[in-house]
Write an enzyme that holds these catalytic residues in place. Structure first.
Site, PDB file in Angstrom:
ATOM      1  CG  ASP A   1      -2.204  -1.288   1.556  1.00 39.13           C
ATOM      2  OD1 ASP A   1      -2.459  -1.598   0.136  1.00 39.13           O
ATOM      3  OD2 ASP A   1      -2.732  -1.410   2.187  1.00 39.13           O
TER       4      ASP A   1
ATOM      5  CE1 TYR B   1       2.826  -3.448  23.903  1.00 39.73           C
ATOM      6  CE2 TYR B   1       4.920  -3.081  24.742  1.00 39.73           C
ATOM      7  CZ  TYR B   1       3.689  -2.312  24.367  1.00 39.73           C
ATOM      8  OH  TYR B   1       3.436  -1.180  23.983  1.00 39.73           O
TER       9      TYR B   1
ATOM     10  CE  LYS C   1       4.386  -1.708  20.475  1.00 37.45           C
ATOM     11  NZ  LYS C   1       4.235  -0.755  19.636  1.00 37.45           N
TER      12      LYS C   1
END
Length: 203
Positions: A23, A77, A81
């Site tokens: 995109d 998490y 990241k």
């Protein structure tokens, strides 16, 4: 585990940026450089992530029976990241090689007062989030700088592939987060995972 066979953390924070790459490049204009900003904090990341196989994306970061612990959630998490930092750097290398005018930046917004931040911390220290962390508006400043600061457009080479640790503050991430081989592994492993579910074309 998600419906497509990978952990929700891996799907939402590792694979989604990879899917957005097409995109991104499809709307580029020579007069309108496009910026890919990956909001990334890696404080809890494990130093064992090599991202060589799809199983590495789904590593529970815990011994059997402890997958739901706060420590395991924090490690997953942090790993996701760190993957964002690696992805942003690898995207920059690939865009430079292809001659595409994109500035790819990863960043650490710092400790921000959100429910997501509270959820990855042990129960007993969660009140600290609401007492001492930044308000969301303040926490957004680094992201806003990366997306809109004129100096980034004016000094592209300085910022390309950089890691921001505050508005205008470049910093080196952890050694693993800046390892080009690990970034290469992550790119190809994630690409294979999303191709396997038919999201990317086979060309």
């Amino acid at each position: 585990m998600s419906a497509i066979g990978h952990s929700p953390t891996a799907c939402s924070r590792c694979s989604r940026p990879r899917l957005r790459r097409k995109d991104l490049t499809s709307v580029l204009s020579p007069r309108l450089p496009c910026f890919k900003v990956s909001s990334s904090g890696e404080a809890f990341a494990t130093d064992k992530a090599d991202f060589i196989t799809p199983k590495d994306l789904d590593d529970p970061c815990a011994s059997p029976g402890w997958e739901a612990s706060s420590l395991a959630q924090a490690k997953r998490y942090g790993k996701s990241k760190m993957a964002n930092v690696l992805f942003a750097a690898e995207l920059q290398r690939r865009m430079d090689a292809e001659g595409v005018d994109i500035i790819s930046i990863s960043l650490n917004p710092g400790p921000v007062k959100t429910q997501g931040a509270a959820d990855v911390l042990p129960f007993m220290v969660r009140p600290m989030v609401w007492l001492f962390f930044k308000d969301p508006a303040e926490g957004a400043q680094t992201t806003l700088f990366a997306a809109a600061a004129a100096e980034i457009r004016e000094e592209k080479e300085r910022w390309k592939g950089g890691y921001l640790d505050g508005p205008g503050k470049l910093k080196s991430p952890s050694p693993r987060a800046r390892d080009p081989q690990v970034a290469y592994n992550l790119w190809h492993t994630t690409e294979s995972a999303v191709r396997a579910i038919g999201v990317l074309d086979k060309s």
